[in-house]
Scaffold this motif. Structure first.
Motif, PDB file in Angstrom:
ATOM      1  N   HIS A   1      21.144  29.584  66.186  1.00 12.78           N
ATOM      2  CA  HIS A   1      22.552  29.311  65.926  1.00 12.78           C
ATOM      3  C   HIS A   1      22.914  29.819  64.531  1.00 12.78           C
ATOM      4  CE1 HIS A   1      22.347  26.330  69.256  1.00 12.78           C
ATOM      5  NE2 HIS A   1      23.634  26.630  69.370  1.00 12.78           N
ATOM      6  N   ILE A   2      24.133  30.332  64.416  1.00 10.83           N
ATOM      7  CA  ILE A   2      24.598  30.833  63.128  1.00 10.83           C
ATOM      8  C   ILE A   2      25.910  30.141  62.745  1.00 10.83           C
ATOM      9  CG2 ILE A   2      23.497  33.086  63.377  1.00 10.83           C
ATOM     10  CD1 ILE A   2      27.250  32.996  63.733  1.00 10.83           C
ATOM     11  N   LYS A   3      26.191  30.143  61.469  1.00  9.81           N
ATOM     12  CA  LYS A   3      27.530  29.863  60.958  1.00  9.81           C
ATOM     13  C   LYS A   3      27.957  31.082  60.140  1.00  9.81           C
ATOM     14  CE  LYS A   3      28.716  25.778  62.509  1.00  9.81           C
ATOM     15  NZ  LYS A   3      28.966  24.629  61.635  1.00  9.81           N
ATOM     16  N   SER A   4      29.258  31.257  59.989  1.00  8.60           N
ATOM     17  CA  SER A   4      29.794  32.508  59.446  1.00  8.60           C
ATOM     18  C   SER A   4      30.390  32.349  58.058  1.00  8.60           C
ATOM     19  CB  SER A   4      30.872  33.051  60.382  1.00  8.60           C
ATOM     20  OG  SER A   4      30.356  33.307  61.675  1.00  8.60           O
ATOM     21  N   ILE A   5      30.071  33.307  57.206  1.00 12.38           N
ATOM     22  CA  ILE A   5      30.765  33.471  55.927  1.00 12.38           C
ATOM     23  C   ILE A   5      31.593  34.735  56.101  1.00 12.38           C
ATOM     24  CG2 ILE A   5      30.561  33.632  53.427  1.00 12.38           C
ATOM     25  CD1 ILE A   5      27.750  32.545  53.618  1.00 12.38           C
ATOM     26  N   VAL A   6      32.866  34.558  56.423  1.00 13.01           N
ATOM     27  CA  VAL A   6      33.682  35.680  56.857  1.00 13.01           C
ATOM     28  C   VAL A   6      34.215  36.488  55.679  1.00 13.01           C
ATOM     29  CG1 VAL A   6      34.349  34.440  58.946  1.00 13.01           C
ATOM     30  CG2 VAL A   6      35.889  34.436  56.970  1.00 13.01           C
ATOM     31  N   ASN A   7      34.320  37.779  55.892  1.00 11.95           N
ATOM     32  CA  ASN A   7      34.942  38.693  54.942  1.00 11.95           C
ATOM     33  C   ASN A   7      36.439  38.721  55.260  1.00 11.95           C
ATOM     34  OD1 ASN A   7      35.911  40.941  53.529  1.00 11.95           O
ATOM     35  ND2 ASN A   7      34.026  42.111  53.829  1.00 11.95           N
ATOM     36  N   THR A   8      37.264  38.236  54.345  1.00 10.53           N
ATOM     37  CA  THR A   8      38.692  38.101  54.645  1.00 10.53           C
ATOM     38  C   THR A   8      39.387  39.450  54.827  1.00 10.53           C
ATOM     39  OG1 THR A   8      39.218  37.966  52.271  1.00 10.53           O
ATOM     40  CG2 THR A   8      38.833  35.892  53.452  1.00 10.53           C
TER      41      THR A   8
ATOM     42  N   VAL B   1      34.487  33.409  46.523  1.00 13.81           N
ATOM     43  CA  VAL B   1      34.017  32.775  47.754  1.00 13.81           C
ATOM     44  C   VAL B   1      34.464  31.318  47.800  1.00 13.81           C
ATOM     45  CG1 VAL B   1      31.758  32.289  46.704  1.00 13.81           C
ATOM     46  CG2 VAL B   1      32.002  32.229  49.183  1.00 13.81           C
ATOM     47  N   ALA B   2      34.885  30.896  48.995  1.00 14.43           N
ATOM     48  CA  ALA B   2      35.333  29.523  49.229  1.00 14.43           C
ATOM     49  C   ALA B   2      34.630  28.968  50.459  1.00 14.43           C
ATOM     50  CB  ALA B   2      36.850  29.480  49.421  1.00 14.43           C
ATOM     51  N   ILE B   3      34.816  27.671  50.684  1.00 11.42           N
ATOM     52  CA  ILE B   3      34.318  27.007  51.891  1.00 11.42           C
ATOM     53  C   ILE B   3      35.482  26.291  52.554  1.00 11.42           C
ATOM     54  CG2 ILE B   3      32.943  25.080  52.781  1.00 11.42           C
ATOM     55  CD1 ILE B   3      30.807  25.716  50.750  1.00 11.42           C
ATOM     56  N   CYS B   4      35.569  26.386  53.871  1.00 10.66           N
ATOM     57  CA  CYS B   4      36.452  25.541  54.675  1.00 10.66           C
ATOM     58  C   CYS B   4      35.570  24.607  55.496  1.00 10.66           C
ATOM     59  CB  CYS B   4      37.317  26.375  55.608  1.00 10.66           C
ATOM     60  SG  CYS B   4      38.707  27.200  54.815  1.00 10.66           S
ATOM     61  N   ALA B   5      35.858  23.311  55.436  1.00 12.86           N
ATOM     62  CA  ALA B   5      35.041  22.344  56.167  1.00 12.86           C
ATOM     63  C   ALA B   5      35.898  21.197  56.679  1.00 12.86           C
ATOM     64  CB  ALA B   5      33.935  21.795  55.270  1.00 12.86           C
ATOM     65  N   ALA B   6      35.554  20.726  57.852  1.00 21.37           N
ATOM     66  CA  ALA B   6      36.172  19.525  58.421  1.00 21.37           C
ATOM     67  C   ALA B   6      35.107  18.437  58.469  1.00 21.37           C
ATOM     68  CB  ALA B   6      36.708  19.812  59.814  1.00 21.37           C
TER      69      ALA B   6
ATOM     70  N   LEU C   1      43.349  34.498  49.147  1.00 22.37           N
ATOM     71  CA  LEU C   1      42.842  34.108  47.830  1.00 22.37           C
ATOM     72  C   LEU C   1      41.371  34.398  47.606  1.00 22.37           C
ATOM     73  CD1 LEU C   1      44.590  30.630  47.602  1.00 22.37           C
ATOM     74  CD2 LEU C   1      45.362  32.796  46.625  1.00 22.37           C
ATOM     75  N   HIS C   2      40.658  34.766  48.644  1.00 20.80           N
ATOM     76  CA  HIS C   2      39.203  34.861  48.532  1.00 20.80           C
ATOM     77  C   HIS C   2      38.678  36.093  49.252  1.00 20.80           C
ATOM     78  CE1 HIS C   2      39.507  30.707  47.190  1.00 20.80           C
ATOM     79  NE2 HIS C   2      40.212  30.453  48.281  1.00 20.80           N
ATOM     80  N   ALA C   3      37.593  36.639  48.746  1.00 18.25           N
ATOM     81  CA  ALA C   3      36.931  37.754  49.424  1.00 18.25           C
ATOM     82  C   ALA C   3      36.131  37.254  50.619  1.00 18.25           C
ATOM     83  CB  ALA C   3      36.026  38.501  48.454  1.00 18.25           C
ATOM     84  N   PHE C   4      35.500  36.085  50.475  1.00 19.34           N
ATOM     85  CA  PHE C   4      34.694  35.491  51.543  1.00 19.34           C
ATOM     86  C   PHE C   4      35.039  34.016  51.690  1.00 19.34           C
ATOM     87  CE2 PHE C   4      32.071  39.166  50.511  1.00 19.34           C
ATOM     88  CZ  PHE C   4      31.582  39.562  51.752  1.00 19.34           C
ATOM     89  N   ILE C   5      34.976  33.527  52.921  1.00 19.11           N
ATOM     90  CA  ILE C   5      35.130  32.096  53.195  1.00 19.11           C
ATOM     91  C   ILE C   5      34.013  31.672  54.140  1.00 19.11           C
ATOM     92  CG2 ILE C   5      36.596  30.248  54.060  1.00 19.11           C
ATOM     93  CD1 ILE C   5      39.012  32.042  53.590  1.00 19.11           C
ATOM     94  N   ALA C   6      33.258  30.657  53.733  1.00 20.03           N
ATOM     95  CA  ALA C   6      32.207  30.091  54.579  1.00 20.03           C
ATOM     96  C   ALA C   6      32.786  28.951  55.399  1.00 20.03           C
ATOM     97  CB  ALA C   6      31.056  29.588  53.716  1.00 20.03           C
ATOM     98  N   PHE C   7      32.505  28.953  56.691  1.00 23.46           N
ATOM     99  CA  PHE C   7      32.952  27.890  57.586  1.00 23.46           C
ATOM    100  C   PHE C   7      31.720  27.096  58.015  1.00 23.46           C
ATOM    101  CE2 PHE C   7      36.404  30.858  57.593  1.00 23.46           C
ATOM    102  CZ  PHE C   7      37.548  30.066  57.702  1.00 23.46           C
ATOM    103  N   ILE C   8      31.472  26.019  57.297  1.00 19.09           N
ATOM    104  CA  ILE C   8      30.295  25.195  57.551  1.00 19.09           C
ATOM    105  C   ILE C   8      30.707  23.727  57.567  1.00 19.09           C
ATOM    106  CG2 ILE C   8      28.730  26.887  56.524  1.00 19.09           C
ATOM    107  CD1 ILE C   8      28.576  25.137  54.026  1.00 19.09           C
TER     108      ILE C   8
END
Length: 281
Positions: free
Chosen positions: A164-171, A12-17, A90-97
């Protein structure tokens, strides 16, 4: 870019801006890395003072992949699209928060960490995690110490905006971004679900799922910090007004200590010597 199997240490990874977030980024990154996140992809935008020195050790360890974009204010969703294409193999899941949002697990879930919880959702397009908005809690100016120890005043779980939700996507199933940073597009037959199993197809869920994990959203921090945020705007170009601060402050009628307790249990230096408020656990 070469990497390990998506189902090994890079699960699992995180993408953030982030936009002008300052040293609070270190607490946020440290917390999520300890929670079981393998890597963080961080885009530091429109910021004359990069946060790189605050997280230099994480960058050197390869745990944070850092991109400094000082002279542009890109739309967050475009960065999400870039990160999705770059990191999905590279990852099974990526959280976009965002860097003012912390994934806070209930006490019964903490022992197995974030990867353990996500394994339950490998057949879904994403795990949609509900917000829990937190207000300034009486802080007129930025207090000393970290976010998790200082901002405990929170909205009730069922507060309407916590839908409101944020997503941890399954790649395996995600196919792209959507029109907002909350939800994504998935392969036919796949969808995002909340921890309660409710299907989510937009930025908000029908109900709030708050018993296993929530996304603590420190949307205001102190009153002075929020005033600065109103002037600068967000990575999406949004500029909320004073009405939002007043509303969230008034709605933050409960005291939430789960984030602080988690911080202490994870062994973070930021919370090591912090005492929980009297009457809480």
């Amino acid at each position: 870019m070469a990497g390990e199997s998506a189902h090994s240490t890079e699960y699992v990874a995180i993408c953030a801006a982030t936009k002008d977030a300052g040293p609070d980024v270190r607490e946020w990154a440290d917390y999520h890395l300890r929670l079981g996140v393998a890597r963080i992809y961080l885009f530091d935008t429109d910021n004359p003072e990069p946060v790189e020195p605050d997280i230099a050790d994480f960058i050197n360890q390869g745990r944070v992949e850092y991109y400094y974009l000082p002279r542009v204010t890109p739309i967050t969703i475009k960065l999400y699209d870039l990160c999705l294409r770059h990191a999905s193999p590279l990852h099974a899941f990526i959280a976009f928060i965002d860097v003012d949002e912390f994934l806070v697990m209930a006490s019964a879930e903490r022992a197995r960490g974030l990867p353990g919880l996500l394994k339950e959702f490998e057949q879904h397009g994403a795990l949609a995690v509900n917000w829990r908005l937190l207000g300034p809690g009486g802080h007129a100016i930025q207090p000393g110490g970290g976010v998790l120890q200082n901002f405990l005043a929170c909205t009730p779980v069922q507060y309407p905006e916590n839908r409101h939700i944020k997503s941890i996507v399954n790649t395996k199933f995600v196919r792209g971004t959507s029109s907002d940073p909350h939800h994504f597009e998935y392969a036919a037959g796949a969808s995002a679900v909340t921890l309660a199993g409710e299907q989510v197809t937009e930025a908000m869920s029908a109900t709030v799922s708050g018993d296993r994990m929530m996304l603590y959203h420190y949307a205001t921090k102190s009153m002075s910090q929020y005033s600065g945020k109103m002037v600068k705007g967000s990575g999406m170009g949004n500029r909320k007004g004073a009405e939002f601060l007043t509303r969230i402050d008034g709605a933050s009628t409960e005291i939430c200590t789960d984030a602080l307790t988690s911080c202490k249990e994870l062994g973070m230096e930021a919370c090591a010597n912090v005492t929980l408020p009297v009457g809480t656990a």
